[in-house]
Design a protein around this motif. Structure first.
Motif, mmCIF file in Angstrom:
data_model
loop_
_atom_site.group_PDB
_atom_site.id
_atom_site.type_symbol
_atom_site.label_atom_id
_atom_site.label_comp_id
_atom_site.label_asym_id
_atom_site.label_seq_id
_atom_site.Cartn_x
_atom_site.Cartn_y
_atom_site.Cartn_z
ATOM 1 N N SER A 55 -5.652 -44.971 0.381
ATOM 2 C CA SER A 55 -5.244 -44.287 -0.850
ATOM 3 C C SER A 55 -6.474 -43.681 -1.516
ATOM 4 C CB SER A 55 -4.541 -45.255 -1.815
ATOM 5 O OG SER A 55 -5.437 -46.256 -2.267
ATOM 6 N N ALA A 56 -6.276 -42.521 -2.123
ATOM 7 C CA ALA A 56 -7.354 -41.838 -2.853
ATOM 8 C C ALA A 56 -6.783 -41.268 -4.142
ATOM 9 C CB ALA A 56 -7.971 -40.736 -2.009
ATOM 10 N N GLU A 57 -7.471 -41.529 -5.239
ATOM 11 C CA GLU A 57 -7.076 -40.981 -6.537
ATOM 12 C C GLU A 57 -8.272 -40.282 -7.159
ATOM 13 O OE1 GLU A 57 -4.731 -42.967 -10.087
ATOM 14 O OE2 GLU A 57 -6.886 -43.308 -10.352
ATOM 15 N N ILE A 58 -8.084 -39.022 -7.497
ATOM 16 C CA ILE A 58 -9.146 -38.239 -8.137
ATOM 17 C C ILE A 58 -8.590 -37.636 -9.415
ATOM 18 C CG2 ILE A 58 -10.693 -36.257 -7.933
ATOM 19 C CD1 ILE A 58 -10.723 -36.671 -4.946
ATOM 20 N N ILE A 59 -9.250 -37.917 -10.519
ATOM 21 C CA ILE A 59 -8.911 -37.313 -11.806
ATOM 22 C C ILE A 59 -10.174 -36.652 -12.338
ATOM 23 C CG2 ILE A 59 -8.083 -37.696 -14.157
ATOM 24 C CD1 ILE A 59 -6.581 -40.127 -13.159
ATOM 25 N N VAL A 60 -10.136 -35.337 -12.518
ATOM 26 C CA VAL A 60 -11.341 -34.613 -12.918
ATOM 27 C C VAL A 60 -11.008 -33.636 -14.040
ATOM 28 C CG1 VAL A 60 -10.974 -32.893 -11.113
ATOM 29 C CG2 VAL A 60 -13.248 -33.176 -12.090
ATOM 30 N N LEU A 61 -11.944 -33.517 -14.973
ATOM 31 C CA LEU A 61 -11.816 -32.604 -16.098
ATOM 32 C C LEU A 61 -13.131 -31.845 -16.250
ATOM 33 C CD1 LEU A 61 -10.267 -31.530 -18.585
ATOM 34 C CD2 LEU A 61 -11.201 -33.470 -19.875
ATOM 35 N N ALA A 62 -13.069 -30.524 -16.142
ATOM 36 C CA ALA A 62 -14.250 -29.670 -16.318
ATOM 37 C C ALA A 62 -13.982 -28.726 -17.485
ATOM 38 C CB ALA A 62 -14.544 -28.889 -15.049
ATOM 39 N N LEU A 63 -14.825 -28.799 -18.511
ATOM 40 C CA LEU A 63 -14.646 -27.995 -19.719
ATOM 41 C C LEU A 63 -15.946 -27.260 -20.045
ATOM 42 C CD1 LEU A 63 -12.785 -30.556 -22.033
ATOM 43 C CD2 LEU A 63 -11.766 -28.663 -20.759
ATOM 44 N N ALA A 64 -15.819 -26.019 -20.465
ATOM 45 C CA ALA A 64 -16.975 -25.238 -20.887
ATOM 46 C C ALA A 64 -16.595 -24.413 -22.104
ATOM 47 C CB ALA A 64 -17.465 -24.331 -19.764
ATOM 48 N N GLY A 65 -17.506 -24.361 -23.064
ATOM 49 C CA GLY A 65 -17.265 -23.577 -24.263
ATOM 50 C C GLY A 65 -18.532 -22.860 -24.696
ATOM 51 N N SER A 66 -18.385 -21.681 -25.261
ATOM 52 C CA SER A 66 -19.527 -20.946 -25.803
ATOM 53 C C SER A 66 -19.077 -20.184 -27.042
ATOM 54 C CB SER A 66 -20.116 -19.984 -24.762
ATOM 55 O OG SER A 66 -19.169 -19.002 -24.401
ATOM 56 N N GLY A 67 -19.995 -20.114 -28.004
ATOM 57 C CA GLY A 67 -19.707 -19.406 -29.235
ATOM 58 C C GLY A 67 -20.920 -18.622 -29.697
ATOM 59 N N ASN A 68 -20.694 -17.423 -30.192
ATOM 60 C CA ASN A 68 -21.771 -16.565 -30.684
ATOM 61 C C ASN A 68 -21.347 -16.039 -32.050
ATOM 62 O OD1 ASN A 68 -23.937 -14.804 -30.972
ATOM 63 N ND2 ASN A 68 -23.878 -14.164 -28.819
ATOM 64 N N VAL A 69 -22.010 -16.516 -33.087
ATOM 65 C CA VAL A 69 -21.671 -16.122 -34.456
ATOM 66 C C VAL A 69 -22.827 -15.287 -34.976
ATOM 67 C CG1 VAL A 69 -21.064 -16.891 -36.767
ATOM 68 C CG2 VAL A 69 -20.329 -18.220 -34.784
ATOM 69 N N GLU A 70 -22.626 -13.985 -35.126
ATOM 70 C CA GLU A 70 -23.676 -13.062 -35.551
ATOM 71 C C GLU A 70 -23.530 -12.802 -37.044
ATOM 72 O OE1 GLU A 70 -25.008 -9.299 -36.872
ATOM 73 O OE2 GLU A 70 -23.004 -9.381 -36.031
ATOM 74 N N THR A 71 -24.608 -13.063 -37.774
ATOM 75 C CA THR A 71 -24.545 -12.936 -39.234
ATOM 76 C C THR A 71 -25.270 -11.704 -39.746
ATOM 77 O OG1 THR A 71 -26.506 -14.342 -39.467
ATOM 78 C CG2 THR A 71 -24.353 -15.425 -39.536
ATOM 79 N N GLY A 72 -25.972 -10.995 -38.879
ATOM 80 C CA GLY A 72 -26.673 -9.791 -39.309
ATOM 81 C C GLY A 72 -25.739 -8.593 -39.358
ATOM 82 N N SER A 73 -26.322 -7.447 -39.681
ATOM 83 C CA SER A 73 -25.517 -6.226 -39.781
ATOM 84 C C SER A 73 -25.968 -5.177 -38.782
ATOM 85 C CB SER A 73 -25.607 -5.658 -41.201
ATOM 86 O OG SER A 73 -26.971 -5.395 -41.521
ATOM 87 N N GLY A 74 -26.691 -5.588 -37.774
ATOM 88 C CA GLY A 74 -27.235 -4.642 -36.812
ATOM 89 C C GLY A 74 -26.233 -4.296 -35.730
ATOM 90 N N SER A 75 -26.781 -3.631 -34.707
ATOM 91 C CA SER A 75 -25.905 -3.121 -33.654
ATOM 92 C C SER A 75 -26.368 -3.549 -32.275
ATOM 93 C CB SER A 75 -25.844 -1.592 -33.728
ATOM 94 O OG SER A 75 -27.156 -1.042 -33.599
ATOM 95 N N ASP A 76 -27.008 -4.687 -32.175
ATOM 96 C CA ASP A 76 -27.474 -5.165 -30.879
ATOM 97 C C ASP A 76 -26.304 -5.668 -30.034
ATOM 98 O OD1 ASP A 76 -30.062 -4.554 -31.423
ATOM 99 O OD2 ASP A 76 -30.604 -6.570 -32.115
ATOM 100 N N LEU A 77 -26.601 -5.834 -28.740
ATOM 101 C CA LEU A 77 -25.593 -6.337 -27.815
ATOM 102 C C LEU A 77 -25.453 -7.850 -27.965
ATOM 103 C CD1 LEU A 77 -23.732 -5.951 -25.335
ATOM 104 C CD2 LEU A 77 -25.763 -6.341 -23.909
ATOM 105 N N ARG A 78 -24.207 -8.318 -27.944
ATOM 106 C CA ARG A 78 -23.917 -9.747 -28.016
ATOM 107 C C ARG A 78 -23.046 -10.116 -26.810
ATOM 108 N NH1 ARG A 78 -23.876 -7.384 -32.763
ATOM 109 N NH2 ARG A 78 -21.713 -6.722 -32.509
ATOM 110 N N VAL A 79 -23.458 -11.142 -26.083
ATOM 111 C CA VAL A 79 -22.757 -11.577 -24.875
ATOM 112 C C VAL A 79 -22.389 -13.044 -25.023
ATOM 113 C CG1 VAL A 79 -22.891 -11.889 -22.381
ATOM 114 C CG2 VAL A 79 -23.999 -9.914 -23.450
ATOM 115 N N THR A 80 -21.126 -13.362 -24.765
ATOM 116 C CA THR A 80 -20.650 -14.742 -24.836
ATOM 117 C C THR A 80 -19.841 -15.035 -23.577
ATOM 118 O OG1 THR A 80 -20.452 -14.506 -27.241
ATOM 119 C CG2 THR A 80 -19.425 -16.434 -26.240
#
Length: 335
Positions: A159-184
């Protein structure tokens, strides 16, 4: 008479990656503190130099940050479990049992979170990977061993039992007023590979006799996989620049099982049971998967700009099963 081999492997892992970047500053001046008021024309500056009629601000500058977090969980199990009676003579008034069992359990969690706050542009990336690889053989064998007993059981169970959980999160909060590139970006991957061989066999040229009971030759395998992968990427912007937001989750499972129960003896070999003779196999494979990708971008700036948000998820499952029960060469007498 009991000949028993049993193995059990248990793995429980938690891996977490976390990265946070906080940027301050103002795009138009590049200063974190308010600039001093300019001197009036004709007045001396703090350095003793008369002020010009025209005063300039600070140089145009911006802040760009790169934040990344990752976690990897890799679990590998290899094994061979064997219970056997070979080239031995057994005479017993009780039950003769030859049993091999294996139980493998893996519980794995992999998580990653990347967060960027502030600045006029930047990149935040979170990646989580979980890989489990199980390969095991479980065998119960009677070979060239004359047996006379009340009953005979040859049993292999895995018998074999496998329980797996893979989670990934990313956040980019830009507070300026410019026009640069933002990648998330966020990505989660869960991969499970299981390969098992289960055999219960009586081989050779020696008679097997159950004087008062049954002869059972049984092989069974049970594999259960629960695999979840989730990725979330969020971009919040107060400027008017360009943004790219991507979330992706992938799950892949591959199970291969070979289950065999057999009485495969030299022709005319006696196999006698006063009760029943049973040669049977059983296989059960269950896979449950959930893959979820989420991406979102919110831009509150009033200028021109472009935003792209994409999310994807996918899962692939493959099951290869070979199950065989055979009776060959024996002269059988059964009640």
């Amino acid at each position: 008479v009991d000949v028993v081999a049993a193995t059990a492997a248990t793995i429980e892992t938690i891996t977490i990656g976390l990265a946070v970047a906080v940027q301050g500053g103002d795009r138009s001046t590049g200063q974190t503190d308010p600039p001093e008021a300019p001197a009036e024309p004709g007045e001396e500056t703090p350095g003793g130099v008369p002020a010009d009629d025209t005063t300039g601000g600070g140089e145009d500058s911006s802040t760009f940050s790169l934040t990344g977090a990752g976690s990897i969980s890799i679990n590998v199990v290899r094994g061979d479990t064997l219970a056997s009676i070979v080239a031995s003579s057994v005479d017993s008034s009780d039950l003769v049992t030859v049993r091999a069992t294996d139980a493998t359990t893996i519980h794995a969690i992999a998580g990653a979170l990347s967060l960027t706050i502030g600045g006029d542009g930047g990149a935040a990336v979170g990646v989580s990977i979980a890989v489990n690889d199980v390969r095991h053989a479980t065998r119960a064998v009677v070979e060239d061993a004359p047996i006379t007993a009340a009953g005979v059981v040859v049993d292999a169970d895995s018998s074999a039992e496998i329980i797996v959980l893979a989670l990934a999160g990313s956040g980019n909060v830009e507070t300026g007023s410019g026009s640069d590139l933002r990648v998330t970006g966020a990505g989660a991957v869960a991969v499970n590979l299981v390969s098992t061989i289960v055999e219960a066999v009586i081989l050779g040229a020696s008679p097997v006799i159950a004087a008062t009971g049954d002869i059972d030759v049984l092989a069974a395998d049970a594999t259960a996989i629960i695999a979840d992968a989730g990725a979330v990427a969020i971009q919040l912007s107060g400027g008017s620049g360009r943004s790219v937001t991507v979330g992706a989750a992938v799950g892949a499972n591959d199970v291969t099982t070979e289950v065999t129960s057999a009485i495969d003896v030299v022709p005319a070999t006696a196999v006698t049971a006063s009760g029943k003779l049973t040669v049977a196999t059983e296989t059960a494979t269950n896979i449950m998967t959930l893959s979820l990708g989420v991406a979102g971008a919110v831009t509150a700036g009033s200028g021109g700009g472009a935003s792209f948000a994409g999310a994807g998820s996918g899962s692939g499952n493959s099951i290869h099963t070979k199950s065989a029960a055979a009776l060959s060469g024996a002269v059988v007498q059964a009640g």
